[in-house]
Design an enzyme around this catalytic site. Structure first.
Site, PDB file in Angstrom:
ATOM      1  N   CYS A 122    -140.466 -27.900  87.739  1.00 32.25           N
ATOM      2  CA  CYS A 122    -139.967 -29.184  87.227  1.00 32.25           C
ATOM      3  C   CYS A 122    -140.699 -29.640  85.972  1.00 32.25           C
ATOM      4  CB  CYS A 122    -140.056 -30.250  88.309  1.00 32.25           C
ATOM      5  SG  CYS A 122    -139.226 -29.767  89.817  1.00 32.25           S
ATOM      6  N   HIS A 130    -139.688 -37.246  85.140  1.00 28.73           N
ATOM      7  CA  HIS A 130    -138.993 -36.311  86.029  1.00 28.73           C
ATOM      8  C   HIS A 130    -138.312 -37.077  87.161  1.00 28.73           C
ATOM      9  CE1 HIS A 130    -137.903 -33.025  88.458  1.00 28.73           C
ATOM     10  NE2 HIS A 130    -138.864 -33.163  89.344  1.00 28.73           N
ATOM     11  N   ASN A 189    -132.419 -34.224  91.845  1.00 24.08           N
ATOM     12  CA  ASN A 189    -133.532 -33.600  91.140  1.00 24.08           C
ATOM     13  C   ASN A 189    -133.062 -32.253  90.574  1.00 24.08           C
ATOM     14  OD1 ASN A 189    -135.817 -32.165  90.451  1.00 24.08           O
ATOM     15  ND2 ASN A 189    -136.982 -32.736  92.276  1.00 24.08           N
TER      16      ASN A 189
HETATM   17  O1  UT7 Z   1    -139.600 -31.835  91.691  1.00 23.70           O
HETATM   18  C1  UT7 Z   1    -140.570 -31.900  92.679  1.00 23.70           C
HETATM   19  C2  UT7 Z   1    -139.940 -32.285  93.846  1.00 23.70           C
HETATM   20  N1  UT7 Z   1    -140.306 -32.860  95.008  1.00 23.70           N
HETATM   21  C3  UT7 Z   1    -140.604 -34.140  95.201  1.00 23.70           C
HETATM   22  O2  UT7 Z   1    -140.790 -34.933  94.342  1.00 23.70           O
HETATM   23  C4  UT7 Z   1    -140.678 -34.539  96.625  1.00 23.70           C
HETATM   24  C5  UT7 Z   1    -141.618 -35.665  96.879  1.00 23.70           C
HETATM   25  N2  UT7 Z   1    -141.444 -36.140  98.235  1.00 23.70           N
HETATM   26  C6  UT7 Z   1    -140.433 -36.943  98.608  1.00 23.70           C
HETATM   27  O3  UT7 Z   1    -139.643 -37.351  97.773  1.00 23.70           O
HETATM   28  C7  UT7 Z   1    -140.336 -37.369 100.047  1.00 23.70           C
HETATM   29  O4  UT7 Z   1    -141.462 -36.895 100.755  1.00 23.70           O
HETATM   30  C8  UT7 Z   1    -139.035 -36.865 100.747  1.00 23.70           C
HETATM   31  C9  UT7 Z   1    -137.847 -37.614 100.169  1.00 23.70           C
HETATM   32  C10 UT7 Z   1    -138.861 -35.374 100.528  1.00 23.70           C
HETATM   33  C11 UT7 Z   1    -139.096 -37.136 102.232  1.00 23.70           C
HETATM   34  O5  UT7 Z   1    -139.335 -38.503 102.484  1.00 23.70           O
HETATM   35  P1  UT7 Z   1    -140.421 -38.931 103.564  1.00 23.70           P
HETATM   36  O6  UT7 Z   1    -140.396 -40.407 103.606  1.00 23.70           O
HETATM   37  O7  UT7 Z   1    -141.709 -38.263 103.183  1.00 23.70           O
HETATM   38  O8  UT7 Z   1    -139.796 -38.355 104.886  1.00 23.70           O
HETATM   39  P2  UT7 Z   1    -140.412 -37.325 105.929  1.00 23.70           P
HETATM   40  O9  UT7 Z   1    -140.462 -35.960 105.338  1.00 23.70           O
HETATM   41  O10 UT7 Z   1    -141.669 -37.906 106.484  1.00 23.70           O
HETATM   42  O11 UT7 Z   1    -139.310 -37.332 107.067  1.00 23.70           O
HETATM   43  C12 UT7 Z   1    -139.095 -38.489 107.848  1.00 23.70           C
HETATM   44  C13 UT7 Z   1    -138.026 -38.187 108.877  1.00 23.70           C
HETATM   45  C14 UT7 Z   1    -138.273 -36.952 109.690  1.00 23.70           C
HETATM   46  O12 UT7 Z   1    -137.868 -37.222 111.001  1.00 23.70           O
HETATM   47  P3  UT7 Z   1    -138.933 -37.566 112.156  1.00 23.70           P
HETATM   48  O13 UT7 Z   1    -139.845 -36.385 112.221  1.00 23.70           O
HETATM   49  O14 UT7 Z   1    -139.634 -38.812 111.680  1.00 23.70           O
HETATM   50  O15 UT7 Z   1    -138.082 -37.769 113.358  1.00 23.70           O
HETATM   51  C15 UT7 Z   1    -137.338 -35.920 109.096  1.00 23.70           C
HETATM   52  O16 UT7 Z   1    -136.911 -34.951 110.020  1.00 23.70           O
HETATM   53  O17 UT7 Z   1    -136.767 -37.992 108.226  1.00 23.70           O
HETATM   54  C16 UT7 Z   1    -136.156 -36.788 108.711  1.00 23.70           C
HETATM   55  N3  UT7 Z   1    -135.339 -36.219 107.642  1.00 23.70           N
HETATM   56  C17 UT7 Z   1    -134.056 -36.555 107.446  1.00 23.70           C
HETATM   57  N4  UT7 Z   1    -133.236 -37.391 108.098  1.00 23.70           N
HETATM   58  C18 UT7 Z   1    -131.981 -37.515 107.629  1.00 23.70           C
HETATM   59  C19 UT7 Z   1    -135.711 -35.324 106.693  1.00 23.70           C
HETATM   60  N5  UT7 Z   1    -134.681 -35.080 105.871  1.00 23.70           N
HETATM   61  C20 UT7 Z   1    -133.641 -35.830 106.311  1.00 23.70           C
HETATM   62  C21 UT7 Z   1    -132.310 -35.998 105.879  1.00 23.70           C
HETATM   63  N6  UT7 Z   1    -131.517 -36.856 106.564  1.00 23.70           N
HETATM   64  N7  UT7 Z   1    -131.805 -35.362 104.800  1.00 23.70           N
END
Ligand code: UT7
Length: 321
Positions: A111, A248, A278
């Site tokens: 990225c 980004h 993204n």
């Molecule tokens: O270019 C570089 C790219 N990457 C980034 O910039 C990523 C940076 N990170 C993020 O943007 C965030 O960490 C995410 C958007 C990827 C995730 O958000 P989060 O608030 O950190 O969520 P999490 O990974 O802690 O997941 C929370 C919950 C989980 O469920 P449980 O374990 O709490 O029951 C996941 O299984 O959300 C669940 N989950 C979803 N639910 C519905 C994960 N993906 C999804 C989804 N739909 N698509």
């Protein structure tokens, strides 16, 4: 001399896929994706190649710059998802554009790729070796996604952006910073095809993008503000003097955090992640083109471009338009 951006372009695949559409094929919801990331839809390539998207973006950038492809000294393409392993996207583009004189090669800094490619162009221009360079950033990330992994596939989109840069004694890149931390590469990765030479026994399947989202998030909210501060310091300007921050487009919460940490009003941080998701190396040049075409940048404005991504990598450049 320094590299001045004198034309931009962008191209997105025709097919736009909303969060609601995704929620019909996997266990997710518009509410989850929107509230965690700000993303509402993304464009996914169905019939387009990356070369075709990049060529469309490049032609727009060349047209705005008033430059013929045949004048280009160099084509730098930032991507991690070229149509082919060989030849590179940059060489494919050279053929498409009939840019016979150009030296062409790809840069993979994920990225941060467009920032790294732009800074490479600036270094060539400063050295006096080349004067007219096409810098492209683009991805078809949808082919690298595990469509059974809702935690990654909903975040990314496809598209390409381009900028034509030329040597300028007055305007252009004033200060840059870049960095890499390969020791932490495992938090965002995608393995390539397996080695199948006759002397190895390796049965691993093709891999898809995997990410520790929270680790990448923490890395981003710390690194991006630091990179912006360093780049502006090197440019000899203050953060307050900057008119626009082209950052980004990964997550609206990361952008809000940068805004808060550096006390930058959100109006100075334009976004298109709502409809693009993204697009990795494509994200910054596509946003830059959106902003440029909407007349949001005037000659002489101070702009900061900053990104972060797999590697890990990060970079920022401060420039006058
Ligand atoms: O270019 C570089 C790219 N990457 C980034 O910039 C990523 C940076 N990170 C993020 O943007 C965030 O960490 C995410 C958007 C990827 C995730 O958000 P989060 O608030 O950190 O969520 P999490 O990974 O802690 O997941 C929370 C919950 C989980 O469920 P449980 O374990 O709490 O029951 C996941 O299984 O959300 C669940 N989950 C979803 N639910 C519905 C994960 N993906 C999804 C989804 N739909 N698509």
């Amino acid at each position: 001399m320094r590299a001045r951006i004198c034309g931009t372009g962008s191209a997105l695949p025709r097919r736009e896929v909303t969060n609601d559409e995704l929620s019909k094929i996997m266990d997710t919801s518009d509410e989850w994706i929107r509230s965690r990331t700000g993303i509402c839809s993304r464009h996914l390539a169905v019939e387009e190649s990356l070369t075709a998207l990049a060529a469309r973006a490049a032609r727009q950038a060349l047209s705005e710059a008033g430059m013929e492809a045949a004048e280009l000294d160099m084509i730098l393409a930032a991507t991690l998802s070229a149509d082919k392993l060989l030849p590179s996207l940059a060489c494919e583009l050279q053929r498409e554009l009939s840019a016979e004189r150009a030296v062409a090669f790809d840069i993979n800094a994920a990225c941060s790729g467009f920032i790294f490619a732009l800074q490479t162009a600036d270094a060539y221009i400063k050295s006096g070796q080349y004067g007219k360079i096409l810098v492209v950033g683009g991805e078809i990330l949808s082919k690298l996604m595990d469509w059974n992994d809702r935690s990654t596939c909903v975040l990314f989109g496809d598209g390409a952006g381009a900028a034509v840069v030329r040597a300028d004694s007055e305007f252009g890149i004033l200060g840059s910073v870049q960095g890499s931390d390969g020791a932490r590469g495992e938090v965002l990765m995608c393995e390539d095809r397996k080695n199948n030479n006759p002397y190895v026994s390796n049965t691993k399947d093709l891999s898809y993008v995997s990410m520790d989202g929270q680790e990448v998030y923490k890395f981003a909210v710390r690194t991006v503000p630091e990179a912006i501060l360093k780049a502006t310091e090197r440019a000899g300007i203050s953060v307050d003097e900057v008119d626009l921050f082209i950052l980004h487009q990964a997550n609206i919460r990361i952008l809000q955090s940068v805004s808060k940490r550096l006390k930058i009003p959100m109006e100075k941080i334009p976004m298109n992640l709502q409809t693009c998701g993204n697009i990795s190396a494509g994200s910054i040049p596509i946003l830059l083109d959106f902003v440029n075409r909407r007349g949001m940048i005037q000659r002489g404005n101070k702009i900061v471009l900053a990104g972060f991504g797999a590697g890990l990598t990060w970079g920022a450049s401060a420039l006058t338009w």
